[in-house]
Write a protein that holds these residues in place. Structure first.
Motif, short mmCIF file in Angstrom:
data_model
loop_
_atom_site.label_atom_id
_atom_site.label_comp_id
_atom_site.label_asym_id
_atom_site.label_seq_id
_atom_site.Cartn_x
_atom_site.Cartn_y
_atom_site.Cartn_z
N MET A 1 21.92 -11.56 -26.02
CA MET A 1 21.31 -12.89 -25.90
C MET A 1 19.97 -12.81 -25.12
SD MET A 1 22.82 -16.07 -23.77
CE MET A 1 21.85 -17.50 -23.47
N ASP A 2 18.95 -13.43 -25.67
CA ASP A 2 17.64 -13.41 -25.02
C ASP A 2 17.59 -14.48 -23.92
OD1 ASP A 2 14.99 -13.27 -24.37
OD2 ASP A 2 14.29 -14.33 -26.16
N LEU A 3 17.50 -14.00 -22.67
CA LEU A 3 17.52 -14.96 -21.55
C LEU A 3 16.14 -15.50 -21.18
CD1 LEU A 3 20.13 -13.44 -19.08
CD2 LEU A 3 20.34 -15.53 -20.40
N SER A 4 15.10 -14.99 -21.86
CA SER A 4 13.74 -15.42 -21.47
C SER A 4 13.53 -16.94 -21.54
CB SER A 4 12.67 -14.66 -22.26
OG SER A 4 12.73 -15.03 -23.62
N PRO A 5 14.11 -17.66 -22.53
CA PRO A 5 13.92 -19.12 -22.53
C PRO A 5 14.48 -19.78 -21.27
CG PRO A 5 14.71 -18.41 -24.66
CD PRO A 5 14.81 -17.23 -23.75
N ILE A 6 15.60 -19.21 -20.74
CA ILE A 6 16.20 -19.79 -19.53
C ILE A 6 15.27 -19.56 -18.34
CG2 ILE A 6 18.16 -19.61 -17.91
CD1 ILE A 6 18.99 -20.81 -20.57
N TRP A 7 14.77 -18.33 -18.19
CA TRP A 7 13.86 -18.03 -17.06
C TRP A 7 12.59 -18.88 -17.16
CZ3 TRP A 7 16.72 -16.42 -13.63
CH2 TRP A 7 17.67 -15.41 -13.82
#
Lengths: 223, 208
Positions: free
Chosen positions: A1-7
């Motif tokens: 899962m790509d967490l970059s949108p959350i950060w």
């Protein structure tokens, strides 16, 4: 899962909240003091994001920030700054969009303080700034925290404005709410659920923390 | 010497009358202002303090014009160097007893003396919410004195004190005011309460 949108979402919400604390507090203080036609106009303008559809606000901001028009053209030609489809553009849009969540409650809290508190401070020789910093601000701490958390949480959940101004550029403007929408569009419900669950959890913890803080403040220690 | 020659328009819910006040307050003297609620006593104190402005007139203190509608001059409360005891105390909920006095003054010796005078030296870490009505009222008086003002304005300052505390505090306060040479104007709707204070009486009923 790509967490970059959350950060990216957390970064956006954090920066917008800090900027709104810096801009919103003096602004709320100014609005809370007396009445004038110009104050009514300003108050109406900053309240508009509460009632306007986010897409309408986003559309006008898109026009304003566009390198082909007015402010956007001037910024582009003078400073080589492009606000559309960029992170700074998202921050500026978020500040405008979340402004009423910071200014409104703080202004109301300041107005509810007895006038005599400020008057007492003035008779002790204190300036308006000292009075604001040492007397008024500490006595609206619960409202201040609530406003900051609401602003943060509201920015976390932004969608319409963000989509119009920032689009969906991974790592630059693709925040969590856009990632949820994008995942659903791609029929990737697992990712949509993951992003949604994280946003839900963060918001829930924040709101619980505010309630607990306010309850503690209400009891209040002796010193 | 404080010289006042002003016109006050009372608020509509207090009758909307026009009040003309011409008075001189001798330095170091105590003046007791008596009158029924809504007669303009608090308004007068606030105008002397610079917290609101008279319709017209002049206020001069020791040769310095504080207010003059013709010039026009309206000195801010910060520049008038007065002490003000508010009817609702106006204590700062975020500050302890000690912090109230430290906010007003840097003179630690003076703060210590005031705490002893008001018998609040055992409550320095308490915030107003954790003080009794009498203690809050004493703190409001001490805070007003902390800046060593030349003029002390007191709006119903003894209403929450029991008679024993009132007698003690007024006795100590009178002594202190004399030592400091503070010109004092004390307002009350209770004439009996003011009797404990020596000084000239100004009846607000006669001024209207």
């Amino acid at each position: 899962m790509d967490l970059s949108p959350i950060w990216l979402t957390l970064k956006l919400a954090g920066i917008a909240t800090l900027l709104l604390l810096l801009i919103g507090l003096p602004f709320a203080w100014w609005l809370s003091r007396g009445k004038s036609f110009i104050k009514i106009i300003f108050e109406a303008i900053i309240t508009m994001p509460l009632v306007l559809p986010p897409s309408v606000l986003g559309f006008y901001l898109l026009l304003a920030f566009s390198p082909q028009h007015g402010l956007g053209k001037w910024l582009h030609d003078t400073f080589d700054v492009q606000l559309v489809f960029s992170f700074p553009g998202l921050v500026l849009a978020s500040v405008i969009y979340s402004m009423p969540f910071m200014v409104g409650p703080v202004k109301s809290a300041l107005q509810q303080l007895p006038v005599s508190l400020a008057e007492a401070s003035y008779t002790l020789g204190k300036t308006e700034w000292q009075t604001f910093r040492y007397v008024l601000l500490p006595n609206i701490k619960p409202s201040l925290l609530t406003s900051a958390v609401l602003t943060f949480a509201h920015t976390l959940g932004e969608f319409g404005v963000v989509l119009m101004i920032g689009g969906n550029i991974p790592g630059v403007t693709r925040v969590a709410s856009i990632a949820v929408y994008d995942s659903v569009e791609k029929m990737d419900y697992a990712s949509a659920n993951n992003y949604s669950l994280i946003l839900f959890s963060i918001t829930f913890v924040l709101v619980i923390a505010v309630f607990m803080f306010n309850k503690y403040q209400a009891k209040g220690p002796i010193a | 010497m404080i010289s006042i020659d002003i016109e006050i328009k009372l608020k509509a819910h207090h009758g909307g009358q026009l009040l003309k006040i011409k008075r001189q307050f001798v330095s170091g003297s105590v003046t007791k202002i008596w009158g029924p609620s809504g007669s303009g006593k608090t308004t007068l104190l606030k105008m002397i303090a610079g917290l609101s402005a008279p319709r017209k007139g002049k206020i001069v203190a020791d040769g310095i014009t504080w207010f003059d509608d013709e010039q026009p001059i309206n000195l801010s409360p910060q520049k008038r160097h007065i002490g003000f005891v508010f009817q609702n105390y106006a204590l700062f909920p975020n500050m302890t007893v000690q912090q109230h006095l430290e906010y007003a003054s840097n003179d630690t010796g003076w703060i210590k003396r005031l705490l002893q005078l008001g018998q609040l030296d055992n409550f320095t870490t308490h915030k107003p919410d954790h003080l009794s009505g009498g203690q809050q009222q004493r703190l409001a008086i001490l805070r007003a004195l902390a800046t060593k003002p030349k003029l002390l304005l007191m709006d119903e300052p003894f209403s929450a004190l029991d008679s024993k505390m009132k007698t003690t505090l007024i006795a100590e306060l009178k002594l202190l005011l004399k030592q400091l040479g503070v010109t004092t104007i004390v307002v009350s709707h209770n004439l009996q309460e003011l009797e404990m204070f020596e000084g000239e009486v100004m009846d607000f009923d006669d001024e209207v």
